[in-house]
Design a protein around this motif. Structure first.
Motif, PDB file in Angstrom:
ATOM      1  N   GLU A  37      -3.934  -5.690  -7.458  1.00 25.19           N
ATOM      2  CA  GLU A  37      -3.860  -5.612  -6.002  1.00 25.19           C
ATOM      3  C   GLU A  37      -2.877  -4.531  -5.558  1.00 25.19           C
ATOM      4  O   GLU A  37      -3.171  -3.753  -4.656  1.00 25.19           O
ATOM      5  CB  GLU A  37      -3.443  -6.969  -5.437  1.00 25.19           C
ATOM      6  N   SER A  41      -4.133  -1.183  -3.595  1.00 22.82           N
ATOM      7  CA  SER A  41      -3.674  -0.937  -2.222  1.00 22.82           C
ATOM      8  C   SER A  41      -2.979   0.414  -2.118  1.00 22.82           C
ATOM      9  O   SER A  41      -3.125   1.127  -1.113  1.00 22.82           O
ATOM     10  CB  SER A  41      -2.735  -2.061  -1.766  1.00 22.82           C
ATOM     11  N   ARG A  48      -1.615  -4.701   1.633  1.00 25.57           N
ATOM     12  CA  ARG A  48      -2.210  -5.764   0.820  1.00 25.57           C
ATOM     13  C   ARG A  48      -3.007  -6.766   1.664  1.00 25.57           C
ATOM     14  O   ARG A  48      -4.066  -7.213   1.229  1.00 25.57           O
ATOM     15  CB  ARG A  48      -1.118  -6.482   0.022  1.00 25.57           C
TER      16      ARG A  48
END
Length: 255
Positions: A37, A41, A48
């Motif tokens: 993640e 991002s 996020r």
């Protein structure tokens, strides 16, 4: 009037559209793991929360899936568009094998003609790199590796055709082939003579593609798949003969 106010697109929707496009173009493949993640991002330049919102939408639409303790993946269900029931029929009827190869002959002939016209120089480099790996694998006599590279080489030509419908149809079919639904490709690479002939057939396909000669490419694809048909029939006959031989042997042992 057919106009409405222009609205700024939410960042999460921009993320959704980018990932959808990468899946559609075949860049992101079924079963492929996405970056973490944090990394994703950062790469996409979004927060996020925006990324999580996009991932949730893509999961709801069946394009992404979460695997506990492992991460987020492109859905493996995208690899095959065939139901389990139909897949079982493919696996148990010889005519499915024959029709599969006939379909490949038509579709791959079209693919190499399109690849010669529309493939970029980078597309051709990708295919050439895979062929070079095929030559190296041939020296090592590893049937599993040769069979895998065989599929990758053919798919590289389909990808170079730049037709996304053709790409996903053929990727689904090769997914079934990798599972041994139509036949076991590794069997084709166990005999030295067969392995040598297959490599030379792929060399002819490779050279036609690099020369951007669509007619020669289609002819080379036809010759290769004709050989596959003959080799499979030879294997079927050998299997039938072996089954009879075993019955005779067992009967003789029992007397």
């Amino acid at each position: 009037m057919p106009f409405s106010k222009v609205q700024s697109e939410k960042l999460s929707q921009a993320v959704v559209r980018q990932i959808e496009r990468l899946i559609l173009q075949g860049v992101l493949r079924p079963g492929e793991r996405l970056p973490s993640e944090r990394e994703l991002s950062e790469r996409m330049g979004v927060s996020r929360p925006s990324l999580r919102e996009a991932v949730a939408e893509l999961q709801a639409s069946g394009l992404l899936e979460t695997r506990a303790g492992s991460g987020i993946y492109v859905s493996g269900e995208l690899e095959s568009q065939f139901s389990p029931a139909l897949t079982r029929l493919f696996a148990t009827h010889d005519e499915a094998v024959n029709d599969y190869i006939a379909f490949r002959r038509d579709m791959e002939g079209l693919a190499i003609e399109r690849a010669c016209l529309y493939g970029s120089d980078t597309d051709l480099k990708v295919s050439a790199t895979i062929f070079e790996r095929m030559e190296e694998a041939h020296k090592k006599r590893n049937p599993a590796e040769e069979a895998q590279l065989d599929a990758e080489f053919h798919m590289s030509i389909v990808e170079a055709s730049h037709n996304i419908v053709l790409l996903h149809v053929m990727r689904s079919l090769f997914g079934l082939l990798q599972e041994g639904v139509f036949f076991n490709r590794q069997v084709m690479f166990r005999q030295r003579m067969t392995r040598d002939m297959i490599l030379e057939q792929h060399r002819a396909i490779h050279e036609a593609l690099q020369a951007r000669d669509g007619a020669a490419g289609r002819a080379a694809i036809d010759a290769h798949l004709d050989f596959v048909v003959e080799a499979l029939e030879g294997q079927r006959q050998a299997d039938r003969h072996e089954a009879v031989a075993k019955i005779r042997f067992e009967h003789a042992q029992a007397r």
